[in-house]
Scaffold this active site. Structure first.
Site, mmCIF file in Angstrom:
data_model
loop_
_atom_site.group_PDB
_atom_site.id
_atom_site.type_symbol
_atom_site.label_atom_id
_atom_site.label_comp_id
_atom_site.label_asym_id
_atom_site.label_seq_id
_atom_site.Cartn_x
_atom_site.Cartn_y
_atom_site.Cartn_z
ATOM 1 N N ARG A 70 10.714 2.385 -1.461
ATOM 2 C CA ARG A 70 10.280 3.337 -0.461
ATOM 3 C C ARG A 70 11.261 4.830 -1.136
ATOM 4 O O ARG A 70 12.086 5.017 -0.989
ATOM 5 C CB ARG A 70 10.799 3.036 0.955
ATOM 6 C CG ARG A 70 10.241 1.963 1.539
ATOM 7 C CD ARG A 70 8.810 2.123 1.394
ATOM 8 N NE ARG A 70 8.129 0.921 2.306
ATOM 9 C CZ ARG A 70 6.647 0.807 2.479
ATOM 10 N NH1 ARG A 70 5.878 2.087 1.984
ATOM 11 N NH2 ARG A 70 6.198 -0.037 3.274
ATOM 12 N N ALA A 82 3.126 -4.798 6.644
ATOM 13 C CA ALA A 82 2.787 -3.568 7.560
ATOM 14 C C ALA A 82 1.605 -2.637 6.629
ATOM 15 O O ALA A 82 1.476 -2.547 5.565
ATOM 16 C CB ALA A 82 3.813 -2.843 7.931
ATOM 17 N N GLU A 99 -3.320 -6.841 6.523
ATOM 18 C CA GLU A 99 -2.293 -6.446 5.831
ATOM 19 C C GLU A 99 -1.399 -7.713 5.249
ATOM 20 O O GLU A 99 -0.685 -7.751 4.364
ATOM 21 C CB GLU A 99 -1.279 -5.526 6.731
ATOM 22 C CG GLU A 99 -1.841 -4.144 6.775
ATOM 23 C CD GLU A 99 -2.028 -3.356 5.594
ATOM 24 O OE1 GLU A 99 -1.333 -3.727 4.485
ATOM 25 O OE2 GLU A 99 -2.746 -2.466 5.426
ATOM 26 N N GLU A 103 -0.426 -8.515 1.632
ATOM 27 C CA GLU A 103 0.920 -8.145 0.974
ATOM 28 C C GLU A 103 1.589 -9.568 0.873
ATOM 29 O O GLU A 103 2.419 -9.402 0.326
ATOM 30 C CB GLU A 103 1.322 -7.044 1.956
ATOM 31 C CG GLU A 103 0.978 -5.799 2.313
ATOM 32 C CD GLU A 103 2.069 -4.848 2.647
ATOM 33 O OE1 GLU A 103 2.937 -5.363 3.388
ATOM 34 O OE2 GLU A 103 1.730 -3.535 2.457
ATOM 35 N N GLU A 151 3.333 -1.686 -4.282
ATOM 36 C CA GLU A 151 2.870 -3.155 -4.003
ATOM 37 C C GLU A 151 2.943 -4.217 -5.455
ATOM 38 O O GLU A 151 3.039 -5.330 -5.355
ATOM 39 C CB GLU A 151 1.821 -3.309 -3.382
ATOM 40 C CG GLU A 151 1.892 -2.648 -1.968
ATOM 41 C CD GLU A 151 0.648 -2.974 -1.220
ATOM 42 O OE1 GLU A 151 -0.141 -3.487 -1.788
ATOM 43 O OE2 GLU A 151 0.746 -2.561 0.056
#
Length: 216
Positions: A70, A82, A99, A103, A151
């Site tokens: 992040r 998320a 999601e 993910e 990701e």
């Protein structure tokens, strides 16, 4: 009888509105609001599409965590799966399932609403809904999502629910959705999961899911 504890929906009149910045994902808007006796005020805030998150809990009481970089906080955060509500007309619980698939390479047979919250109501209108997903199974390899960007190479880790709680309270993990999800799940489990709501439960804190009466 004691009065129920609940936020009150009572929108104040907006006298003027302007988009002061158009971003890639969200905008910044400026609104002049009539507060009645308090007069008129102008507030600038981030207009956000909203988001969903998933606490995927297996039969051993472990949570599926993913780790993403992040950039605004310069950290690799442990999080629950998320994502933004950025697909037109997609129901929130369908977005949550998407999601989880993309993910964490997981699907779930049992879904409930765990908790809803607003992330920072003084400066952003983001509403986030966290689902509890159980009865999990892996997505077949040939059906898995190809991840890229932040990701790419994202690790998946299974962590006991209590360990997530302890790490959050100790300041070792910091993601708000993760911490709130873990604390809420433990509290709900202690009550025999009686607090869980159906996947299509009303969600009035999200502007697109309010009734006209709640918007007036």
């Amino acid at each position: 009888m004691e009065e129920q504890l609940a936020d009150r929906f009572e929108a104040r009149p907006v006298l003027a509105q302007e988009t002061v910045f158009e971003g890639m994902v969200w905008d910044v808007v400026s609104e002049t609001v009539d507060l009645g006796e308090a007069g008129e005020v102008t507030r600038q805030f981030v207009r956000h599409p909203g988001a969903v998150a998933v606490l995927a809990l297996d039969d051993q009481g472990r949570v599926a965590l993913v780790q993403q970089y992040r950039h605004p906080v310069r950290m690799f955060e442990w999080e629950i799966p998320a994502g933004l509500l950025d697909v037109d007309d997609e129901p929130p619980h369908v977005g949550a399932a998407r999601e989880l698939h993309e993910e964490a390479d997981l699907v779930a047979d049992t879904w409930h609403v765990l908790v809803d919250y607003v992330s920072s109501p003084g400066g952003i209108d983001e509403a986030l809904r966290i689902y509890l997903a159980r009865d999990l199974s892996p997505v077949p390899h040939h059906d898995r999502h190809t991840r890229d960007g932040e990701e790419l190479g994202m690790p998946l880790r299974w962590v006991p629910l209590e360990q997530v709680r302890d790490a959050f309270l100790a300041g070792k993990v910091h993601n708000a959705a993760l911490g709130l999800a873990a604390l809420s799940a433990l509290a709900s489990r202690d009550q025999g999961w009686a607090t869980l709501r159906p996947v299509d439960a009303p969600w009035p804190i999200h502007r697109d899911h309010r009734t006209p009466a709640q918007d007036s």
